[in-house]
Design an enzyme around this catalytic site. Sequence first.
Site, PDB file in Angstrom:
ATOM      1  N   GLU A   1       5.674  -3.412   1.020  1.00  0.00           N
ATOM      2  CA  GLU A   1       5.800  -2.640  -0.237  1.00  0.00           C
ATOM      3  C   GLU A   1       5.039  -1.770  -0.488  1.00  0.00           C
ATOM      4  OE1 GLU A   1       7.824  -5.806  -2.436  1.00  0.00           O
ATOM      5  OE2 GLU A   1       7.227  -3.679  -2.830  1.00  0.00           O
TER       6      GLU A   1
ATOM      7  N   CYS B   1       2.220   1.002  -8.680  1.00  0.00           N
ATOM      8  CA  CYS B   1       3.386   1.291  -7.874  1.00  0.00           C
ATOM      9  C   CYS B   1       4.559   1.586  -8.666  1.00  0.00           C
ATOM     10  CB  CYS B   1       3.780   0.164  -6.927  1.00  0.00           C
ATOM     11  SG  CYS B   1       4.198  -1.382  -7.523  1.00  0.00           S
TER      12      CYS B   1
ATOM     13  N   GLY C   1       1.857   2.293   5.356  1.00  0.00           N
ATOM     14  CA  GLY C   1       2.934   1.647   5.873  1.00  0.00           C
ATOM     15  C   GLY C   1       3.700   2.328   7.159  1.00  0.00           C
TER      16      GLY C   1
ATOM     17  N   GLY D   1       0.787  -1.162   0.153  1.00  0.00           N
ATOM     18  CA  GLY D   1       0.104   0.085   0.039  1.00  0.00           C
ATOM     19  C   GLY D   1       0.738   1.200  -0.007  1.00  0.00           C
TER      20      GLY D   1
ATOM     21  N   VAL E   1       2.996   4.634   1.169  1.00  0.00           N
ATOM     22  CA  VAL E   1       4.120   4.835   2.277  1.00  0.00           C
ATOM     23  C   VAL E   1       3.333   5.552   3.664  1.00  0.00           C
ATOM     24  CG1 VAL E   1       4.702   7.027   1.578  1.00  0.00           C
ATOM     25  CG2 VAL E   1       6.345   5.662   2.583  1.00  0.00           C
TER      26      VAL E   1
HETATM   27  P1  NAD Z   1      -3.312   2.063   1.130  1.00  0.00           P
HETATM   28  O1  NAD Z   1      -2.190   2.395   1.805  1.00  0.00           O
HETATM   29  O2  NAD Z   1      -4.662   3.148   1.320  1.00  0.00           O
HETATM   30  O3  NAD Z   1      -4.265   0.680   1.737  1.00  0.00           O
HETATM   31  C1  NAD Z   1      -3.392  -0.463   1.655  1.00  0.00           C
HETATM   32  C2  NAD Z   1      -4.367  -1.609   2.691  1.00  0.00           C
HETATM   33  O4  NAD Z   1      -3.842  -1.053   4.170  1.00  0.00           O
HETATM   34  C3  NAD Z   1      -5.662  -1.412   2.581  1.00  0.00           C
HETATM   35  O5  NAD Z   1      -5.893  -3.057   2.656  1.00  0.00           O
HETATM   36  C4  NAD Z   1      -6.196  -0.690   3.460  1.00  0.00           C
HETATM   37  O6  NAD Z   1      -7.403  -0.904   4.014  1.00  0.00           O
HETATM   38  C5  NAD Z   1      -5.046  -0.925   4.556  1.00  0.00           C
HETATM   39  N1  NAD Z   1      -4.733  -0.231   5.953  1.00  0.00           N
HETATM   40  C6  NAD Z   1      -5.080   1.150   5.756  1.00  0.00           C
HETATM   41  N2  NAD Z   1      -4.804   1.846   7.012  1.00  0.00           N
HETATM   42  C7  NAD Z   1      -4.229   0.515   7.667  1.00  0.00           C
HETATM   43  C8  NAD Z   1      -3.742   0.637   9.093  1.00  0.00           C
HETATM   44  N3  NAD Z   1      -3.844   1.590   9.948  1.00  0.00           N
HETATM   45  N4  NAD Z   1      -3.366  -0.451   9.714  1.00  0.00           N
HETATM   46  C9  NAD Z   1      -3.281  -1.759   8.769  1.00  0.00           C
HETATM   47  N5  NAD Z   1      -3.961  -1.683   7.552  1.00  0.00           N
HETATM   48  C10 NAD Z   1      -4.282  -0.561   7.181  1.00  0.00           C
HETATM   49  O7  NAD Z   1      -3.065   1.754  -0.246  1.00  0.00           O
HETATM   50  P2  NAD Z   1      -3.859   1.646  -1.566  1.00  0.00           P
HETATM   51  O8  NAD Z   1      -4.234   2.910  -1.979  1.00  0.00           O
HETATM   52  O9  NAD Z   1      -4.788   0.443  -1.224  1.00  0.00           O
HETATM   53  O10 NAD Z   1      -2.568   1.246  -2.772  1.00  0.00           O
HETATM   54  C11 NAD Z   1      -1.924   1.974  -3.303  1.00  0.00           C
HETATM   55  C12 NAD Z   1      -0.521   2.018  -2.941  1.00  0.00           C
HETATM   56  O11 NAD Z   1      -0.049   0.855  -2.949  1.00  0.00           O
HETATM   57  C13 NAD Z   1       0.134   2.876  -3.930  1.00  0.00           C
HETATM   58  O12 NAD Z   1       1.212   3.766  -2.917  1.00  0.00           O
HETATM   59  C14 NAD Z   1       1.045   2.034  -4.403  1.00  0.00           C
HETATM   60  O13 NAD Z   1       2.365   2.580  -5.011  1.00  0.00           O
HETATM   61  C15 NAD Z   1       1.058   0.794  -3.480  1.00  0.00           C
HETATM   62  N6  NAD Z   1       1.583  -0.376  -4.266  1.00  0.00           N
HETATM   63  C16 NAD Z   1       2.888  -0.949  -3.987  1.00  0.00           C
HETATM   64  C17 NAD Z   1       2.942  -1.901  -4.686  1.00  0.00           C
HETATM   65  C18 NAD Z   1       4.369  -2.588  -4.628  1.00  0.00           C
HETATM   66  O14 NAD Z   1       4.405  -3.684  -4.936  1.00  0.00           O
HETATM   67  N7  NAD Z   1       5.454  -1.802  -4.227  1.00  0.00           N
HETATM   68  C19 NAD Z   1       1.958  -2.864  -5.438  1.00  0.00           C
HETATM   69  C20 NAD Z   1       0.713  -2.043  -5.583  1.00  0.00           C
HETATM   70  C21 NAD Z   1       0.565  -0.929  -5.154  1.00  0.00           C
END
Ligand code: NAD
Length: 513
Positions: free
Chosen positions: A261, A295, A243, A238, A240
């Site tokens: 990631e 990403c 994360g 997800g 940064v």
């Molecule tokens: P996001 O950070 O909004 O959410 C990712 C996940 O985390 C979701 O399931 C969300 O519900 C969960 N989440 C949210 N808050 C949380 C918390 N406090 N504790 C635990 N879990 C929580 O990301 P998104 O918008 O779904 O995805 C897009 C991002 O993901 C972009 O930054 C993209 O670059 C990245 N991404 C990275 C890769 C990679 O392999 N490097 C691949 C795909 C996407």
Amino acid sequence: MSPPSKKGPLMKVALFRGNYIGGRWVRPSGGAPLVSEDPGDLAHPVGAVREDPSAVDAAVAAAARAWPAWSGASFARRRRALKRFQQAVRRHRVPLATMIAREVGKPWWEAMREVDRLIARVDETVTYAWPRVRPLTVPVAARVRGICRYRPQGVLAILGPCNFPAHIPASQFLPGLLTGNTIVFKPSEFAPFVGQMLAACAQEAGLPAGVFNVVAGGGAVGARLIEQPAVRAVLFTGSVATGRRIQQALWRHANKSVALEMGGKNAALVLADADVRLAAREAAIGAYAMAGQRCNATSRIILHRRRATRFLDEFLPLVDRLTIGHPMTPGTFMGPLVSRAAVAKYRAALAVARRDGYEPLRPGGPASVAGYRGHYVRPSVHLCERPGSIRKGTAPFYRTSEIFGPDVAIYLVRSTDEAIALNNDVPYGLVTSLFTRSRRAFEAVSRRVDTGLVNWNRGTIGSSGLLPFGGTKASGNQQPAGLFAIHQCVYPVAVLEDERPLVARDIPPGFPA
Ligand code: NAD
């Protein structure tokens, strides 16, 4: 294959069966409704689930109960279960791709590729990832043998992103299951029904009760899941920002392995000797596939100024001719952004780019698609002729942040050194692609770019499941995707086997004989 009919049964309102816990569908007794909208057709939401953070407790308990038997099962049995899961996904290939397209607005062609990658991932995991965690035996001394054995972590919490709601979580739960872990998977809040379909495939595959659990919801569910004492490892994909929140929440839990990631600010470097036509095509696909919501999207093109005119003559007409449409309309290249918030962030980025002095070669902004109300935007291109002149003030948002929309910034440079410096001058380090006819130049540059993936004469998107995936800096740690995801599912145990009789010279001085 053309997409299924928009009026057909696959486009009906989806029904929430419940969270998948301990091999059963459990409807939450409380919790708030969470609507899964179709970002390409806001008039027809996909359906609604219930978000109940307390469901996590039962899911983790079920996974912990299932762990002893599953971790003790033979490799052959676990491999057979994965193959049955693969067959179930294959049977539901079209409904699953349709659900991905509806929930996150991914065009049909990309959604089908995502499902096919998931199917391929099963064999990649068995054939290429598994051997990486086979026991390693070393001769420590005469009749003393050392063995490194890999054990499953236990219960894995897998948090999925919105842009690859099926394939990326699968690239973590497949090696997790194969190595003997049990799983609690929380799909993205934008794709709860994709999660439900993956749970249904696990049920159809006859995975034992509790081995694979799915709980719907957003951040609150994720936050509760990672804190559970029985969760031994967290595999997150997800942004940064999330994360960092996860790292902060878990800093007290030194026992948990946390693999992240995250995003990218990837660049295509086009050197003076590049095949400009190829570079323009690859950069346009890399920048605008899935409307830039990858990403590994191409966010920046770092272009030798001697090739600027030729490159722009190739690139801009491509941008102008991209087909924007509903994800299920045949021939759509680019669908909508995933949410209203994503559109707002994209539009804010366009405004900041202009404020910071970039020239809008293609201004972007909202787009309309006949017959639909959705989160559609147009692709944008911004030019920076003198990178040294960009304001590096206190809020370098446009230059350094992941926009996660269909935008690309083109920087003109005078030398390869300048291109490398610019490539590295961002907080992310996921992918660099390099366009040059010279292998020597590629080798020299690839040693100096601070990214986890380096591509030669191909764009930034399109990675191989047979290689590791992950980046440096804010792009993440531990590489919990690609081939090396399997390392996050196990921990090494050092075993010393001593077959020597007790001999006097091994007894330390001063120790009673
Ligand atoms: P996001 O950070 O909004 O959410 C990712 C996940 O985390 C979701 O399931 C969300 O519900 C969960 N989440 C949210 N808050 C949380 C918390 N406090 N504790 C635990 N879990 C929580 O990301 P998104 O918008 O779904 O995805 C897009 C991002 O993901 C972009 O930054 C993209 O670059 C990245 N991404 C990275 C890769 C990679 O392999 N490097 C691949 C795909 C996407």
